[in-house]
Design an enzyme around this catalytic site. Structure first.
Site, PDB file in Angstrom:
ATOM      1  N   TYR A  60       6.059  47.858  44.361  1.00 55.95           N
ATOM      2  CA  TYR A  60       5.773  46.774  45.344  1.00 55.95           C
ATOM      3  C   TYR A  60       7.551  47.549  45.989  1.00 55.95           C
ATOM      4  CZ  TYR A  60       3.776  44.455  41.620  1.00 55.95           C
ATOM      5  OH  TYR A  60       2.494  43.968  40.299  1.00 55.95           O
ATOM      6  N   LEU A 210       0.104  29.936  40.108  1.00 58.75           N
ATOM      7  CA  LEU A 210       0.664  29.128  41.132  1.00 58.75           C
ATOM      8  C   LEU A 210      -0.697  29.402  42.173  1.00 58.75           C
ATOM      9  CD1 LEU A 210       4.354  27.865  41.459  1.00 58.75           C
ATOM     10  CD2 LEU A 210       2.447  26.909  40.373  1.00 58.75           C
ATOM     11  N   ARG A 212      -1.070  32.169  44.577  1.00 60.36           N
ATOM     12  CA  ARG A 212      -0.165  32.933  45.483  1.00 60.36           C
ATOM     13  C   ARG A 212       0.363  31.438  46.115  1.00 60.36           C
ATOM     14  NH1 ARG A 212      -4.205  34.963  44.004  1.00 60.36           N
ATOM     15  NH2 ARG A 212      -3.817  37.415  43.115  1.00 60.36           N
ATOM     16  N   GLY A 213       0.823  30.077  45.112  1.00 59.94           N
ATOM     17  CA  GLY A 213       1.741  29.146  46.448  1.00 59.94           C
ATOM     18  C   GLY A 213       0.663  27.799  46.696  1.00 59.94           C
ATOM     19  N   SER A 216       1.467  25.834  44.147  1.00 61.57           N
ATOM     20  CA  SER A 216       3.081  25.319  44.226  1.00 61.57           C
ATOM     21  C   SER A 216       2.713  23.985  44.058  1.00 61.57           C
ATOM     22  CB  SER A 216       3.704  25.832  45.244  1.00 61.57           C
ATOM     23  OG  SER A 216       3.387  25.890  46.755  1.00 61.57           O
TER      24      SER A 216
END
Length: 337
Positions: A60, A210, A212-213, A216
């Protein structure tokens, strides 16, 4: 921030951790630029709220994420934090990905660098990011078992592997948990992988809760993505797929609204409700989003709530695969016997 954080054990052999864990990936990579000061403040807020599990990967930000976590943990009691680290993915100077390398000498090399970057003499849970390539899972597990015996690793985990590979790995050494995507939009593990994990006494660390949004409740269809954002190539964020998936989110929004909670809290609480052997990772990059996600820990969904949520977002309703085609080919968990 006051949250009653319950705990769950990762499998029969793993550590006891907070029911919600913090996924730190987005603080360094894949979702566009992140504010480092806010990232550290978010990690501090998570720890103060009772989160004890922090998940990262040595790739990362090509090591940046581990260095960020090291900075955030300064002055904190290391023994109270469970660090989960993925390894194996190769990077190039331009940020691209190379092949996964799981050879014994490479595993030890990755581990040596992670220990230095994290400023610790052991990693709580160490796992290959993907089980692909020529090195069989039995050999990878053997190498990791040696690192456990040497004291550098406390527990061995796996990521995105299927039921067969899970059995082969567990035959060599205990596996504390399987990290895998699990959400209202990604329920593939329910058929074979989750039952196998439970049979073997292996916990599940759910990421992508979620999606990846998408789940959300904040995603706007007109949002422009940068080339450095993973989602620009994600099938679920493309054209008609995105419109279809956002319609599911709007249906979920109505259920959440009736319950007096946020869309994200409904999605997170749903995953948490799937079993006490499942620990849910939240990928908050700011204190604001963290606070919202933590609210899910206070939500006790009733049978009626769960029925309404699943009517809003039925199993298999998502449009598009969860990764681009090339990345899907690297998922042992998606292989069909």
């Amino acid at each position: 921030m006051t949250t009653h954080m319950s705990t769950r054990r990762l499998g029969r052999t793993g550590p006891t951790v907070s029911a919600l864990g913090l996924g730190a990936m987005g603080m360094s990579d894949f979702y566009g630029p992140a504010d480092e000061t806010e990232s550290i403040a978010t990690i501090h807020a998570a720890l103060d709220a009772g989160i004890t599990l922090i998940d990262t990967g040595d790739f990362y930000g090509s090591g940046h994420n581990e260095l960020l976590i090291r900075e955030a943990l300064k002055g904190r009691d290391r023994a109270k934090v469970v660090l989960s680290v993925k390894f194996g993915a190769m990077r190039d100077p331009g940020g691209g990905f190379g092949p996964v390398d799981l050879r014994p000498q490479s595993v030890k090399n990755f581990l040596a660098y992670s220990l230095k970057r994290l400023g610790t003499d052991y990693i709580d849970i160490y796992r290959p990011a993907r089980m692909v390539g020529e090195t069989p899972v039995e050999e990878v597990m053997g190498t990791l078992a040696d690192m456990v015996k040497a004291g550098y690793v406390r527990h061995i985990g796996l990521s995105e592997v299927g039921a067969s590979t899970l059995r082969r790995a567990a035959a060599v050494h205990p596996v504390c948990d399987l990290q895998i995507e699990y959400s209202l939009l990604s329920r593939g593990i329910e058929a074979d992988i989750l039952p196998t994990a439970r049979e073997l006494g292996i916990g599940v660390t759910a990421y992508g809760v979620l999606s990846r949004g998408l789940l959300s409740g904040h995603w706007k269809p007109e949002r422009e993505l940068t080339s450095r954002d993973f989602r620009v190539n994600s099938p679920r964020f493309q054209g008609d797929n995105l419109q279809h998936n956002l319609a599911l989110v709007e249906a979920l929004r109505q259920v959440a609204k009736a319950r007096g909670i946020e869309v994200s809290q409904a999605a997170i609480a749903w995953v948490m409700s799937r079993g006490d052997d499942i620990v849910t990772l939240i990928g908050a990059r700011s204190r604001k989003r963290l606070t919202e996600a933590l609210g899910a820990a206070e939500v006790a969904l009733t049978a009626e709530d769960l029925k309404a949520i699943e009517q809003a977002v039925p199993a298999g309703a998502a449009a598009g695969e969860r990764y681009p085609k090339a990345a899907m080919a690297h998922l042992d968990s998606e292989k069909r016997a």
